[in-house]
Design a protein around this motif. Structure first.
Motif, mmCIF file in Angstrom:
data_model
loop_
_atom_site.group_PDB
_atom_site.id
_atom_site.type_symbol
_atom_site.label_atom_id
_atom_site.label_comp_id
_atom_site.label_asym_id
_atom_site.label_seq_id
_atom_site.Cartn_x
_atom_site.Cartn_y
_atom_site.Cartn_z
ATOM 1 N N SER A 92 30.517 24.001 8.062
ATOM 2 C CA SER A 92 31.662 23.596 8.868
ATOM 3 C C SER A 92 32.890 23.377 7.977
ATOM 4 O O SER A 92 32.778 23.086 6.783
ATOM 5 N N SER A 93 34.057 23.498 8.577
ATOM 6 C CA SER A 93 35.299 23.321 7.824
ATOM 7 C C SER A 93 35.445 21.889 7.326
ATOM 8 O O SER A 93 35.872 21.658 6.195
ATOM 9 N N ILE A 94 35.077 20.930 8.169
ATOM 10 C CA ILE A 94 35.198 19.525 7.755
ATOM 11 C C ILE A 94 34.264 19.234 6.592
ATOM 12 O O ILE A 94 34.628 18.549 5.632
ATOM 13 N N GLY A 95 33.025 19.768 6.666
ATOM 14 C CA GLY A 95 32.077 19.529 5.578
ATOM 15 C C GLY A 95 32.546 20.103 4.256
ATOM 16 O O GLY A 95 32.465 19.453 3.213
ATOM 17 N N LYS A 96 33.082 21.337 4.305
ATOM 18 C CA LYS A 96 33.559 21.955 3.067
ATOM 19 C C LYS A 96 34.781 21.205 2.510
ATOM 20 O O LYS A 96 34.896 21.007 1.303
ATOM 21 N N ALA A 97 35.676 20.798 3.410
ATOM 22 C CA ALA A 97 36.853 20.068 2.940
ATOM 23 C C ALA A 97 36.465 18.724 2.337
ATOM 24 O O ALA A 97 37.015 18.307 1.302
ATOM 25 N N LEU A 98 35.506 18.034 2.949
ATOM 26 C CA LEU A 98 35.056 16.749 2.408
ATOM 27 C C LEU A 98 34.365 16.930 1.062
ATOM 28 O O LEU A 98 34.552 16.121 0.142
ATOM 29 N N GLU A 99 33.573 17.969 0.931
ATOM 30 C CA GLU A 99 32.865 18.207 -0.335
ATOM 31 C C GLU A 99 33.843 18.461 -1.476
ATOM 32 O O GLU A 99 33.708 17.890 -2.567
ATOM 33 N N MET A 100 34.840 19.286 -1.218
ATOM 34 C CA MET A 100 35.815 19.553 -2.271
ATOM 35 C C MET A 100 36.690 18.328 -2.542
ATOM 36 O O MET A 100 37.034 18.043 -3.695
ATOM 37 N N SER A 101 37.049 17.576 -1.497
ATOM 38 C CA SER A 101 37.833 16.356 -1.698
ATOM 39 C C SER A 101 37.055 15.327 -2.501
ATOM 40 O O SER A 101 37.629 14.587 -3.307
ATOM 41 N N CYS A 102 35.752 15.274 -2.290
ATOM 42 C CA CYS A 102 34.909 14.366 -3.077
ATOM 43 C C CYS A 102 34.988 14.700 -4.564
ATOM 44 O O CYS A 102 35.130 13.810 -5.413
ATOM 45 N N ALA A 103 34.900 15.988 -4.891
ATOM 46 C CA ALA A 103 34.988 16.393 -6.300
ATOM 47 C C ALA A 103 36.367 16.078 -6.882
ATOM 48 O O ALA A 103 36.487 15.644 -8.035
#
Length: 604
Positions: A92-103
């Motif tokens: 999902s777009s939200i999941g990918k955005a959250l994963e990259m924001s976490c890094a």
């Protein structure tokens, strides 16, 4: 003992306001005196800056890298994001955005921890040594020297007094008693002289140490100043690294997000701003002659809203109106779904007119409109309104003509929609013309309320005399963008046979019939390619707006005009009732306000 304390108090009172002390001033030159005066301020500055910088640290002071990173708020945010995206679909777009924001947050936390460690090592620790060790040591030597000099001066005074006493005893001469007294005085003088010599050596030694400290401070002042310069360099490096990291990660995040979400809302070409911008700017950005909301709303109302009761008066749903305005600005081709809600369409048109930075009828001509409305004779009022229309800017005149032609057509359905020219003017007038905002008292606000009644009169007269003030028929679908919204037979202001030619044209036969501007479902036609017959002419005088056909009208036309005159009288009576109602409301409000004002000033 009392004399010594008084002497000490006198010395303290003689201390200068700039920190010059008489005990040390005699050993220092002017340059060293200035250095001495900077000691205390430098110590306070180093102490205060160290204290505030310490409070700015987000991590644990003195901890190593790993412990410091764990305590940072950015690391807590990164952990929260990591826990959140685990619960989402990894595709999902939200999941990918959250994963990259976490890094990204994790990386920023480490950059911050490195910054704080460098700050402690290169700035905080040197400032702490300066304020707690180096400068206090110099000030301690200064106090020691002041005390030694004070004691030395006291001892010299005692020695001088003892020498005087010994000399006066020898001058008296006499018996054995006087000899013993002289011997004791001489011994005391000798003892005091030895003490004075010893104390003088201590003063010299302490003076040398203090002078060495002052020279050392003077030579290291530039290095002390470098602490603050180094602080700014460390901060600049931290912000550069953070910004570089953010730019890189943000570019990658946007690229991945745009590839993963090819939705129409992301790929459609955005329209220019529509609501809340000036009419000239909006028309120039879109290359139009008629504002997009005015044309779109008019065509949608022509399609299904002309017989809707209470149009422009009844409010629409807030959510539907908001969605309509967003669609108007982003995708005008998708407005067809709103045709079934005429009240929302009318609300969108009113909202556009109300949100214009300057009213459609302009601030500059406000006084002229008011003067025209104040005329009682109908012919003079019509000529005055025509003159004011002639002073409007071209883009305002075109849009006002377009709108008044539509409102006049709407008023023809008043038996069904209950919207007479007076009712239309009451609900739309304040959105077409309002006074410039000026700071003033209550009297000016009351005057503005009176002027709103005159605005209603102006707009009502424009609707009733639309064919006179704005001669010629009009094709409402001027741009061709909304051909699918309304049938072709409804987009014209009237049949071609009733179209009166402009005053400059001699006869109707001399002008060839214009070709249809747009076909049903045709593509967008540039506004500049329209024929000259579609360009709104300037208002002409009512006295020369007669065509030859009107002088030779048959009997049935005479009956029709008589019926129209009767209807106009009814409308005029209705408009007078409206004026009296508004005046009555204003008078009641004014009396009520005066009553409460007097009541507030009565003694309690």
């Amino acid at each position: 003992m009392m004399k010594r304390q008084l002497y000490r108090m006198r010395q303290l009172a003689q201390t200068g306001s700039l920190g010059r002390n008489p005990e040390t001033a005699e050993f220092l030159g002017e340059e060293l005196l200035q250095v001495e005066q900077r000691l205390e301020p430098a110590k306070r500055a180093a102490h205060n800056v160290h204290k505030r910088l310490q409070a700015c640290l987000q991590g644990q002071s003195g901890a190593d890298m790993d412990k410091r990173v764990k305590k940072l708020p950015l690391m807590a945010l990164s952990s929260t994001m990591a826990e959140s995206f685990k619960e989402l679909d990894p595709d999902s777009s939200i999941g990918k955005a959250l994963e990259m924001s976490c890094a990204i947050q994790n990386q920023l936390a480490r950059i911050l921890a490195e910054f704080e460690m460098a700050l402690e090592r290169d700035v905080l620790q040197p400032l702490s040594r300066l304020s707690e060790e180096e400068l206090p040591a110099i000030l301690k030597h200064k106090k020691s020297l002041q005390k030694l000099v004070s004691d030395w001066n006291t001892l010299k005074s005692r020695l001088s007094q003892a020498a005087k006493n010994s000399g006066s005893g020898q001058g008296l001469g006499g018996g054995p008693g006087s000899y013993s007294h002289t011997t004791a005085a001489a011994n005391k003088v000798e003892t005091l002289r030895e003490e004075e010599e010893e104390l003088k050596k201590k003063v010299e030694q302490c003076k040398d140490e203090y002078l060495a400290d002052l020279y050392h401070f003077a030579t290291k002042e530039d290095s002390y100043a470098n602490y603050f310069i180094h602080l700014l360099e460390i901060q600049a490096d931290y912000h550069r690294r953070s910004l570089s990291s953010l730019d890189t990660a943000l570019a990658e995040l946007k690229e991945n997000h745009s590839q993963a979400d090819p939705s129409p809302s992301m790929t459609a070409t955005p329209f220019s701003r529509v609501y809340g911008v000036s009419l000239g700017t909006h028309l120039q950005e879109l290359g139009r002659d008629i504002a997009l909301p005015i044309e779109a709303c008019v065509l949608m109302l022509l399609s299904e809203g002309m017989q809707e009761e209470g149009l422009f008066r009844l409010a629409a749903g807030a959510s539907v109106l908001k969605r309509l305005k967003q669609t108007m600005a982003s995708d005008p081709h998708g407005l067809e779904e709103f045709c079934s809600d005429p009240h929302a369409v009318a609300g969108a048109l009113k909202s556009y007119l109300r949100e214009l930075p300057e009213p459609l009828m302009t601030f500059d001509l406000y006084d002229d409109w008011m003067r025209a409305a104040s005329l009682k004779e109908s012919g003079a009022r019509l000529e005055a309104l025509q003159e004011v229309c002639g002073h409007l800017p071209p883009e305002n005149l075109s849009n006002l003509r377009y709108l008044m032609k539509f409102l006049a057509r709407l008023a023809k359905e008043q038996d069904i929609n209950k919207m007479t020219p007076s009712n239309i003017a009451i609900v739309l007038g304040p959105n077409l013309l309002w006074p410039p905002e000026k700071e003033g008292d209550q009297a000016q606000l009351d005057a503005a309320s009176v002027s709103s009644i005159q605005v209603v009169g102006v707009v009502e007269a424009l609707i009733q005399s639309a064919d006179t003030l704005f001669p010629g028929d009009i094709n409402f679908n001027v741009s061709g963008l909304f051909s699918a919204l309304v049938p072709q037979d409804k987009v014209s202001d009237g049949p071609a046979s009733e179209e009166s030619p402009p005053a400059a044209v001699p006869t109707p036969a001399s002008t060839p019939a214009p070709a249809p501007a747009l076909a049903l479902g045709s593509a967008l036609v540039a506004p500049k390619e329209r024929t000259e017959s579609e360009v709104p002419p300037r208002p002409v005088s009512p006295t020369i707006n007669r065509s030859p056909s009107e002088t030779t009208a048959p009997a049935e036309d005479t009956g029709r005009r008589s019926e129209e005159a009767t209807r106009r009288k009814d409308r005029l009576a209705c408009s007078y009732k409206t004026y009296f109602s508004l005046a009555n409301i204003f008078f009641v409000r004014l009396v009520n306000k005066l009553f409460w004002t007097k009541l507030e000033h009565l003694p309690k």
